[in-house]
Design a protein around this motif. Structure first.
Motif, PDB file in Angstrom:
ATOM      1  N   UNK A 141       2.569 -64.910 -97.413  1.00  0.00           N
ATOM      2  CA  UNK A 141       3.319 -65.928 -96.673  1.00  0.00           C
ATOM      3  C   UNK A 141       4.587 -66.388 -97.408  1.00  0.00           C
ATOM      4  N   UNK A 142       4.500 -66.745 -98.706  1.00  0.00           N
ATOM      5  CA  UNK A 142       5.749 -67.127 -99.387  1.00  0.00           C
ATOM      6  C   UNK A 142       6.791 -66.013 -99.363  1.00  0.00           C
ATOM      7  N   UNK A 143       6.351 -64.746 -99.456  1.00  0.00           N
ATOM      8  CA  UNK A 143       7.317 -63.650 -99.402  1.00  0.00           C
ATOM      9  C   UNK A 143       7.951 -63.561 -98.027  1.00  0.00           C
ATOM     10  N   UNK A 144       7.145 -63.844 -96.999  1.00  0.00           N
ATOM     11  CA  UNK A 144       7.692 -63.848 -95.642  1.00  0.00           C
ATOM     12  C   UNK A 144       8.774 -64.913 -95.519  1.00  0.00           C
ATOM     13  N   UNK A 145       8.486 -66.107 -96.045  1.00  0.00           N
ATOM     14  CA  UNK A 145       9.455 -67.206 -95.952  1.00  0.00           C
ATOM     15  C   UNK A 145      10.737 -66.848 -96.700  1.00  0.00           C
ATOM     16  N   UNK A 146      10.571 -66.296 -97.891  1.00  0.00           N
ATOM     17  CA  UNK A 146      11.735 -65.937 -98.694  1.00  0.00           C
ATOM     18  C   UNK A 146      12.584 -64.883 -97.990  1.00  0.00           C
ATOM     19  N   UNK A 147      11.902 -63.885 -97.436  1.00  0.00           N
ATOM     20  CA  UNK A 147      12.619 -62.834 -96.713  1.00  0.00           C
ATOM     21  C   UNK A 147      13.337 -63.420 -95.508  1.00  0.00           C
ATOM     22  N   UNK A 148      12.656 -64.305 -94.787  1.00  0.00           N
ATOM     23  CA  UNK A 148      13.236 -64.895 -93.585  1.00  0.00           C
ATOM     24  C   UNK A 148      14.409 -65.802 -93.944  1.00  0.00           C
ATOM     25  N   UNK A 149      14.353 -66.418 -95.134  1.00  0.00           N
ATOM     26  CA  UNK A 149      15.409 -67.355 -95.527  1.00  0.00           C
ATOM     27  C   UNK A 149      16.769 -66.669 -95.601  1.00  0.00           C
ATOM     28  N   UNK A 150      16.769 -65.365 -95.842  1.00  0.00           N
ATOM     29  CA  UNK A 150      18.051 -64.660 -95.904  1.00  0.00           C
ATOM     30  C   UNK A 150      18.674 -64.555 -94.504  1.00  0.00           C
ATOM     31  N   UNK A 151      17.841 -64.439 -93.470  1.00  0.00           N
ATOM     32  CA  UNK A 151      18.364 -64.270 -92.111  1.00  0.00           C
ATOM     33  C   UNK A 151      18.394 -65.582 -91.345  1.00  0.00           C
ATOM     34  N   UNK A 152      17.457 -66.449 -91.614  1.00  0.00           N
ATOM     35  CA  UNK A 152      17.288 -67.656 -90.797  1.00  0.00           C
ATOM     36  C   UNK A 152      15.807 -67.814 -90.551  1.00  0.00           C
ATOM     37  N   UNK A 153      15.277 -68.937 -90.995  1.00  0.00           N
ATOM     38  CA  UNK A 153      13.830 -69.108 -90.957  1.00  0.00           C
ATOM     39  C   UNK A 153      13.372 -69.472 -89.558  1.00  0.00           C
ATOM     40  N   UNK A 154      12.330 -68.812 -89.043  1.00  0.00           N
ATOM     41  CA  UNK A 154      11.766 -69.266 -87.780  1.00  0.00           C
ATOM     42  C   UNK A 154      11.108 -70.631 -88.007  1.00  0.00           C
ATOM     43  N   UNK A 155      11.251 -71.532 -87.030  1.00  0.00           N
ATOM     44  CA  UNK A 155      10.735 -72.891 -87.203  1.00  0.00           C
ATOM     45  C   UNK A 155       9.214 -72.920 -87.369  1.00  0.00           C
ATOM     46  N   UNK A 156       8.553 -71.829 -86.946  1.00  0.00           N
ATOM     47  CA  UNK A 156       7.091 -71.803 -87.039  1.00  0.00           C
ATOM     48  C   UNK A 156       6.584 -71.870 -88.472  1.00  0.00           C
ATOM     49  N   UNK A 157       7.407 -71.443 -89.451  1.00  0.00           N
ATOM     50  CA  UNK A 157       6.907 -71.524 -90.837  1.00  0.00           C
ATOM     51  C   UNK A 157       6.592 -72.979 -91.189  1.00  0.00           C
ATOM     52  N   UNK A 158       7.337 -73.912 -90.587  1.00  0.00           N
ATOM     53  CA  UNK A 158       7.080 -75.322 -90.865  1.00  0.00           C
ATOM     54  C   UNK A 158       5.746 -75.779 -90.303  1.00  0.00           C
ATOM     55  N   UNK A 159       5.319 -75.122 -89.209  1.00  0.00           N
ATOM     56  CA  UNK A 159       4.004 -75.439 -88.653  1.00  0.00           C
ATOM     57  C   UNK A 159       2.931 -75.060 -89.673  1.00  0.00           C
ATOM     58  N   UNK A 160       3.060 -73.848 -90.239  1.00  0.00           N
ATOM     59  CA  UNK A 160       2.091 -73.411 -91.257  1.00  0.00           C
ATOM     60  C   UNK A 160       2.108 -74.382 -92.435  1.00  0.00           C
TER      61      UNK A 160
END
Lengths: 272, 299
Positions: free
Chosen positions: A225-244
């Motif tokens: 999960x943290x790797x997903x967030x980090x990867x997404x941060x380069x493009x734009x984070x989906x708001x759903x990560x905040x739900x998690x």
């Protein structure tokens, strides 16, 4: 003391508390932002870092972003396995450190302390160097190995603290009442240490679930999960990560507060 | 609960089951010691070996062990800036953490009363939200049109075109925030043990509160200060997430470089050398610091 001095003292006393609380509030600001953003609808605008409109969609469509829930699952899986192994090994080691005497005890103490005092990037790159040199392929198991390694020390320290704080009179009493050594252990010692062990397990799980630096170096193609967030941060984070993030926060607060309530109830039952 | 300085443990009392020199102790410690030995100690050797590889090796062609000590010289020559930045940013963040953390730990220890446990839980609560998500929130808080920047601009601390995001200030703010709990917990453990009567006695002997603080409270809290600053400085110096998410290409820290050398350019020899240098600098600084602070019984 003069009246003036007393006033000055009163201000001084309450100033410290007020400033302390301010620091505490500061610690919670980003969490409030995470919770707030879990209700953010940013579908109409490309600005990812501002609150646009209120929506429940992130909560109802939690798993919409590609691969996010798979990453959460992977993190939970690794976290659970690493927690179980680290808690068992760490608890055994804590008993050895407090209850037994052996050669190399102080050396063990140093080795247990060091992982907590080493920068993650150095531990991560060392492990990577090892895996590369022995040709171990990176993935689930290398992450697991790394997580058990850095959780272990925290388990030992937590359980040790509980064990040293134990009232030894209780064990003495059990022995006086003709309990055998193993009865004393399972009926008296273990139940008393158990809260420490559970606390250590909770700590291990959150350390493992949250780790990024060491994991990222040793993950290969596996995505946590943290790797997903980090990867997404380069493009734009989906708001759903905040739900998690919000769910994780609520669950752990519930566990900690539940434990606290349970403690108080027990204390009251004992006092009654 | 989370990070306690090792010396925070209560004084040992005579355990009911007296320590015995039997094999049991070995069997209990063996699995954990083996794990740490294999996956914590041995890797340092691998890292050291990697740092001496022939820098011309590649992932496909393999790496030759040539005892290429020049890797270290090259690493310092090429990356002295990120190295200095790591130490500088971490140093500043640690100082700010010390001030903020001391306030909070002091408030909890001396004014917390029956709320102490709850307040401590609140201190570690941020750990329960992902570290990366909290760092990303700072991106939003410090954003160019966010209220922090607006407020600072309206009081003219920041100029109309100045920004916080993607500056060293943002990176240091992120580091300060992320490692603050590591400062508060050992400080609290130290402060909580102080006998309040000592401070009262200082007052009775006509010491002003400020003087009493510097003559009594502060010296007694030094073990916590040392443990807290170490537990904050070390992870902060090795961090690269804050520099990556909140900074710009000119705020890269040693961690960013090591990460990129390992994963992007596969320049293992240079990455290994830089990692070893970072570790050596940190160990050196920690030892010098612990010696001057005079708490050698830290471990």
């Amino acid at each position: 003391m003069s009246g003036f001095g007393r006033i000055k003292r009163w201000i001084g006393d309450h100033l410290v508390m007020a400033l302390g609380l301010l620091v505490l509030v500061y610690m919670f600001v980003p969490i409030a932002v995470v919770i707030l953003m879990s209700f953010n609808d940013n579908s109409k605008s490309r600005n990812l870092y501002a609150f646009q409109n209120f929506t429940w969609n992130n909560w109802t469509g939690m798993c919409k972003p590609d691969g996010m829930c798979a990453a959460v699952g992977k993190s939970a899986e690794i976290g659970l396995l690493a927690t179980i192994v680290a808690t068992i090994l760490g608890t055994l080691a804590a008993f050895a450190m407090v209850r037994h005497d052996f050669k190399g005890k102080s050396a063990s103490n140093v080795i247990i302390f060091l992982p907590m005092a080493s920068p993650e990037i150095v531990m991560g790159s060392s492990l990577l160097a090892l895996f590369l040199s022995v040709g171990f392929s990176l993935g689930f198991w290398t992450i697991f190995i790394a997580h058990v390694m850095f959780c272990l020390s925290f388990v030992v320290v937590t359980v040790k603290a509980r064990l040293t704080g134990l009232d030894s009179n209780l064990e003495q009493a059990a022995m006086d009442l003709y309990a055998t050594e193993s009865q004393t252990f399972w009926r008296v010692t273990f139940p008393l240490v158990l809260p420490g062990i559970l606390g250590a397990a909770l700590l291990s799980f959150s350390l493992s679930f949250d780790d990024f630096i060491i994991t990222n170096l040793n993950a290969g193609q596996t995505t946590t999960f943290p790797m997903f967030v980090y990867g997404a941060a380069q493009r734009g984070v989906p708001m759903q990560v905040n739900v998690i993030g919000t769910i994780m926060f609520l669950i752990s607060i519930a566990i900690v507060l539940g434990g606290e309530v349970n403690n108080r109830r027990k204390a009251r039952a004992l006092a009654a | 609960m989370a990070v306690q300085a090792p010396e925070a443990a209560p004084p040992p009392r005579a355990p009911a089951v007296r320590p015995r020199r039997k094999l049991t102790g070995y069997w209990l410690i063996l699995p954990g010691a083996l794990w740490l030995g294999l996956f914590f100690v041995v890797p340092f050797y691998s890292l050291l070996a990697t740092s001496l590889y022939d820098p011309n090796g590649s992932v496909l062609g393999g790496y030759d062990m040539t005892y290429h000590f020049a890797n270290f010289v090259d690493a310092i020559k090429d990356y002295w800036e990120p190295l200095l930045r790591s130490l500088g940013y971490a140093g500043i963040a640690t100082l700010i953490c010390l001030v903020l953390g001391y306030l909070l730990a002091y408030a909890i220890a001396f004014k917390g009363g029956r709320w102490r446990t709850l307040l401590l839980v609140l201190v570690i609560a941020p750990f329960f939200t992902s570290f990366l998500l909290r760092t990303l929130s700072w991106k939003l808080i410090l954003a160019d049109d966010g209220f922090v920047v607006d407020a600072l601009q309206s009081v003219h601390i920041l100029g109309a075109d100045d920004r916080l995001l993607a500056t060293p200030v943002a990176v240091i703010a992120g580091l300060t925030y992320n490692f603050l709990p590591f400062m508060v917990l050992p400080l609290y453990a130290s402060l909580e043990k102080i006998d309040g009567r000592l401070i009262e006695a200082a007052g009775d002997l006509y010491a002003s509160p400020v003087r009493a603080f510097f003559k009594v409270t502060w010296p007694l809290s030094l073990p916590g200060v040392v443990a807290g600053t170490l537990l904050t400085f070390i992870p902060a110096a090795g961090d690269y997430v804050n520099a990556q998410l909140l900074g710009n290409p000119n705020t890269r820290m040693a961690g960013n470089v090591i990460q990129d050398l390992f994963t992007k350019t596969s320049d293992y020899a240079a990455a290994g050398a830089l990692s070893v240098i970072l570790m050596l600098i940190i160990v050196g600084m920690v030892m010098a610091y612990v010696r001057t602070a005079g708490t050698e019984d830290l471990v």
